[in-house]
Design a protein around this motif. Structure first.
Motif, mmCIF file in Angstrom:
data_model
loop_
_atom_site.group_PDB
_atom_site.id
_atom_site.type_symbol
_atom_site.label_atom_id
_atom_site.label_comp_id
_atom_site.label_asym_id
_atom_site.label_seq_id
_atom_site.Cartn_x
_atom_site.Cartn_y
_atom_site.Cartn_z
ATOM 1 N N ASN A 1 0.694 -1.154 -0.018
ATOM 2 C CA ASN A 1 0.162 -0.026 0.078
ATOM 3 C C ASN A 1 0.978 1.249 -0.134
ATOM 4 O O ASN A 1 1.503 1.214 0.965
ATOM 5 C CB ASN A 1 -0.651 -0.120 1.220
ATOM 6 N N VAL A 2 0.752 2.246 -0.998
ATOM 7 C CA VAL A 2 1.610 3.261 -0.965
ATOM 8 C C VAL A 2 1.461 4.438 -0.517
ATOM 9 O O VAL A 2 0.074 4.907 -0.741
ATOM 10 C CB VAL A 2 2.164 3.431 -2.523
ATOM 11 N N ASP A 3 2.111 4.951 0.470
ATOM 12 C CA ASP A 3 1.907 6.157 0.975
ATOM 13 C C ASP A 3 2.474 7.264 -0.166
ATOM 14 O O ASP A 3 3.614 7.333 -0.337
ATOM 15 C CB ASP A 3 2.776 6.456 2.280
ATOM 16 N N ARG A 4 1.593 7.934 -0.890
ATOM 17 C CA ARG A 4 1.945 8.650 -2.325
ATOM 18 C C ARG A 4 2.678 9.764 -1.931
ATOM 19 O O ARG A 4 3.437 10.300 -2.598
ATOM 20 C CB ARG A 4 0.736 9.040 -3.104
ATOM 21 N N ALA A 5 2.289 10.417 -0.538
ATOM 22 C CA ALA A 5 3.003 11.611 -0.280
ATOM 23 C C ALA A 5 4.484 11.483 0.250
ATOM 24 O O ALA A 5 5.339 11.933 -0.075
ATOM 25 C CB ALA A 5 2.320 12.346 0.810
ATOM 26 N N ALA A 6 4.563 10.497 1.029
ATOM 27 C CA ALA A 6 6.051 10.126 1.644
ATOM 28 C C ALA A 6 6.911 9.070 0.511
ATOM 29 O O ALA A 6 7.988 8.753 0.764
ATOM 30 C CB ALA A 6 5.867 9.446 2.939
ATOM 31 N N LYS A 7 6.156 8.536 -0.636
ATOM 32 C CA LYS A 7 6.527 7.832 -1.411
ATOM 33 C C LYS A 7 7.307 6.407 -0.633
ATOM 34 O O LYS A 7 8.809 6.211 -0.737
ATOM 35 C CB LYS A 7 7.805 8.352 -2.228
ATOM 36 N N LYS A 8 6.585 6.123 0.165
ATOM 37 C CA LYS A 8 6.982 4.890 1.098
ATOM 38 C C LYS A 8 5.783 3.774 1.026
ATOM 39 O O LYS A 8 4.839 4.116 0.485
ATOM 40 C CB LYS A 8 7.226 5.208 2.416
ATOM 41 N N ALA A 9 6.128 2.630 1.358
ATOM 42 C CA ALA A 9 5.387 1.379 1.329
ATOM 43 C C ALA A 9 4.925 0.937 2.461
ATOM 44 O O ALA A 9 5.952 0.836 3.317
ATOM 45 C CB ALA A 9 5.955 0.452 0.228
ATOM 46 N N GLN A 10 3.745 0.676 2.783
ATOM 47 C CA GLN A 10 3.128 -0.071 3.928
ATOM 48 C C GLN A 10 3.075 -1.401 3.558
ATOM 49 O O GLN A 10 2.392 -1.654 2.589
ATOM 50 C CB GLN A 10 1.771 0.438 4.299
ATOM 51 N N MET A 11 3.580 -2.512 4.119
ATOM 52 C CA MET A 11 3.820 -3.711 3.664
ATOM 53 C C MET A 11 3.130 -4.797 4.712
ATOM 54 O O MET A 11 3.265 -4.796 5.775
ATOM 55 C CB MET A 11 5.305 -4.156 3.510
ATOM 56 N N THR A 12 2.232 -5.674 4.043
ATOM 57 C CA THR A 12 1.627 -6.786 5.029
ATOM 58 C C THR A 12 1.952 -8.016 4.393
ATOM 59 O O THR A 12 1.932 -8.306 3.418
ATOM 60 C CB THR A 12 -0.148 -6.474 4.900
ATOM 61 N N LEU A 13 2.363 -8.831 5.187
ATOM 62 C CA LEU A 13 2.688 -10.225 4.889
ATOM 63 C C LEU A 13 1.552 -11.115 5.203
ATOM 64 O O LEU A 13 1.484 -11.300 6.437
ATOM 65 C CB LEU A 13 4.087 -10.771 5.214
ATOM 66 N N VAL A 14 0.899 -12.010 4.314
ATOM 67 C CA VAL A 14 -0.101 -12.828 4.775
ATOM 68 C C VAL A 14 0.494 -14.354 4.927
ATOM 69 O O VAL A 14 1.057 -14.598 3.875
ATOM 70 C CB VAL A 14 -1.119 -12.591 3.945
ATOM 71 N N LEU A 15 0.354 -14.504 5.943
ATOM 72 C CA LEU A 15 1.060 -16.100 6.423
ATOM 73 C C LEU A 15 0.233 -17.258 6.383
ATOM 74 O O LEU A 15 -0.923 -17.372 6.719
ATOM 75 C CB LEU A 15 2.077 -15.865 7.553
ATOM 76 N N ASN A 16 0.671 -18.451 5.948
ATOM 77 C CA ASN A 16 -0.089 -19.438 6.142
ATOM 78 C C ASN A 16 0.169 -20.034 7.533
ATOM 79 O O ASN A 16 0.696 -21.129 7.453
ATOM 80 C CB ASN A 16 0.462 -20.507 5.285
ATOM 81 N N LEU A 17 -0.053 -19.407 8.341
ATOM 82 C CA LEU A 17 0.018 -19.761 9.835
ATOM 83 C C LEU A 17 -0.861 -19.400 10.616
ATOM 84 O O LEU A 17 -1.590 -18.515 10.346
ATOM 85 C CB LEU A 17 1.599 -19.145 10.243
ATOM 86 N N THR A 18 -1.033 -20.019 12.005
ATOM 87 C CA THR A 18 -2.041 -19.333 12.904
ATOM 88 C C THR A 18 -0.918 -18.698 14.079
ATOM 89 O O THR A 18 0.080 -18.918 13.919
ATOM 90 C CB THR A 18 -2.634 -20.460 13.747
ATOM 91 N N LYS A 19 -1.871 -17.677 14.541
ATOM 92 C CA LYS A 19 -1.095 -16.876 15.313
ATOM 93 C C LYS A 19 -0.402 -17.582 16.721
ATOM 94 O O LYS A 19 0.791 -17.219 17.175
ATOM 95 C CB LYS A 19 -1.691 -15.891 16.040
ATOM 96 N N ASP A 20 -0.975 -18.787 16.761
ATOM 97 C CA ASP A 20 -0.285 -19.752 17.989
ATOM 98 C C ASP A 20 0.977 -20.382 17.463
ATOM 99 O O ASP A 20 1.903 -20.733 18.301
ATOM 100 C CB ASP A 20 -1.075 -20.612 18.343
#
Ligand SMILES: C[S@@+](CC[C@H](N)C(=O)[O-])C[C@H]1O[C@@H](n2cnc3c(N)ncnc32)[C@H](O)[C@@H]1O
Length: 490
Positions: free
Chosen positions: A218-237
């Protein structure tokens, strides 16, 4: 004696049997034939562009006004022609072949974005109602500020890309997508490199094994930086494997990273839902909670600092959606004199509603996603004081909003704004809009078929009349159109 050379076998096309043979008049070598095909293709492309521009200028009764808000837009735009000629049909067939299985679905209609079937259908629909349907088209490249990319193994390497048409194979060159903001492409390359360095195992659909399923950039267009989310094949436990621990550590060193999130979503089979609704399935590792985005909206006498944490809906083409907001402001009833009560359904973080506050007495915005509430309230806190008391938020589905009476006769509602997902509005919502006291309905639609269905349900009872319809190409190259429609009481 030198050994006799056997002629090399042709790898590509075979010479068609009916062409002149060597020594005969008109003979062309394979290279000459290939060049001739290239020239013909170039000519066809030119004709495509010319036909489009011509239709846009001359029109065909379909009220095809094309607005481009980017001067540097050089790719041809084409208005719909109601009749498809034989040549057009042939071209369509050829294109179909070209874009068959394996190609990038985002780019399928990029040579003529206004010729995609949905745009053509929309133009025909409004033309049949004798209603103008101007279309706005923005830049064809670098417009996408959010991308959700599956992670798979391709030729032994880790790759992130869109699923190719008709497959669950990722397109390999997603890091070079012309639609992506540069920070998405840079992020993909960095991530691919680091995943390989850290030995991250991509998700395998056939077995349900692997560690990493998706990345959302997800790009912060003003700061020209990226918000990154990794979707994992794991449960939180489950414990984070060393490969992922290493990866997150190294990612934090990427100079364009703004924030990093993990989302735990272990699902055995491929599912279209990238996120689950469990609030506990998120881990915020680095950087700010949300991207703050201030859209530059023409004529807006104040600023709205919208908040986008990774778990809320965000328009992928922020620049093009800003044009919709500008038109909504122009089309607000009562001349936008600050006297109308507005109820917004499917409101997200308030992307539309918060931009018409100066034009209304009150705004009740709503959405089913609970993560919107904080985002909305944080944005409201930063509004000029005189506007802060006008808006409120209900974390409710549209169906619950109407069941709880927010559109009823007794409710204060002059204008309803809806911006539903592609499937449109539920029956119960349409019925409530029909029976409400609202004088005006502003409908922003991303699903054209659903819009046609809802329009019929709204008009058939004789209570609403569609007055204005405008198209916006939010995903140039894909088969889609966003429609902004205004209904008034008939
Ligand atoms: C196309 S988005 C529009 C959001 C917002 N107007 C914007 O421009 O950012 C659709 C929104 O509808 C919400 N949504 C989906 N189904 C819903 C439902 N049944 N009731 C209420 N909201 C819903 C989603 O959470 C999403 O925020």
């Amino acid at each position: 004696m030198a050994p006799q050379k056997t002629p090399p076998k042709s790898k590509g096309r075979k010479r068609p049997k009916d062409l002149p043979k060597k020594g005969e008049e008109g003979y062309l070598s394979l290279t000459q034939l290939r060049n001739r095909r290239k020239r013909k293709k170039q000519k066809r492309d030119k004709e495509d562009a010319g036909a489009g521009a011509g239709a846009a200028e001359g029109g065909d009764g379909a009220a095809a006004v094309i607005t481009s808000y980017c001067g540097s837009n050089t790719v041809a735009v084409a208005a719909a022609s109601a009749s498809i000629t034989t040549t057009a049909a042939k071209k369509k067939k050829n294109k179909k072949k070209k874009h068959a299985k394996g190609s990038n679905p985002d780019q399928k209609y990029i040579r003529a974005p206004l010729k995609c079937p949905t745009v053509v259908a929309a133009q025909q629909h409004f033309s049949s109602l004798s209603l103008p349907y101007p279309i706005t088209l923005g830049p064809l490249t670098r417009w996408r500020n959010i991308s959700k990319l599956p992670c798979r193994s391709v030729n032994g390497g880790v790759k992130f890309g869109l699923f190719a048409l008709g497959t669950h194979d990722v397109t390999v060159r997603s890091s070079q997508s012309p639609a992506h903001h540069v920070k998405i492409n840079e992020g993909v390359l960095e991530l691919e490199r680091l995943c390989e360095e850290c030995g991250v195992k991509p998700f395998q659909e056939s077995s349900g094994e692997g560690e990493l399923k998706f990345v959302i950039i997800n790009v912060d267009r003003a700061a020209k930086k990226a918000q990154m989310t990794l979707v994992l094949n794991l449960t939180k436990d489950e414990e984070l494997p060393t490969s992922l621990v290493e990866l997150t550590k190294k990612l934090k060193g990427w100079e364009s990273l703004s924030s990093l999130f993990l989302h735990y979503n272990k699902v055995w089979k491929h599912s279209n839902a990238i996120f689950n609704f469990d609030a506990d399935s998120w881990n915020h590792l680095h950087g700010p909670q949300a991207i703050v985005e201030t859209l530059v909206v023409d004529g807006l006498p104040y600023s709205v600092n919208l908040r986008f944490p990774p778990n809320v809906f965000r328009q992928a083409n922020g620049a093009a959606f800003t044009k919709i907001i500008e038109r909504v402001r122009t089309l607000m009833p009562e001349g936008g004199d600050g006297n109308v009560n507005v109820v917004e359904l499917y409101g997200g973080v308030g992307t539309i509603g918060l931009h018409v506050l100066d034009m209304c007495k009150s705004l009740i915005s709503s959405d089913e996603n609970l993560n919107n509430v904080k985002a909305f309230e944080d944005a409201v806190k930063e509004l000029p004081k005189k506007f802060r008391r006008k808006p409120s938020y209900k974390q409710l589905s549209a169906e619950s909003m109407v069941k709880e009476g927010y559109l009823d006769g007794g409710a204060k509602v002059d204008v309803v704004i809806v911006d539903p997902p592609r499937k449109g509005c539920d029956d119960v919502v349409v019925n409530a809009i029909n029976n409400s006291k609202a004088k005006s309905l502003i409908y922003v639609s991303c699903g054209f078929e659903a819009f046609v269905r809802d329009q019929k349900r709204l008009e058939d009872e004789g209570k609403w009349k569609l007055k204005v319809a405008e198209g916006f190409v939010l995903f140039p190259g894909a088969d889609a159109i966003e429609t902004l429609a205004v209904f008034e009481r008939s």
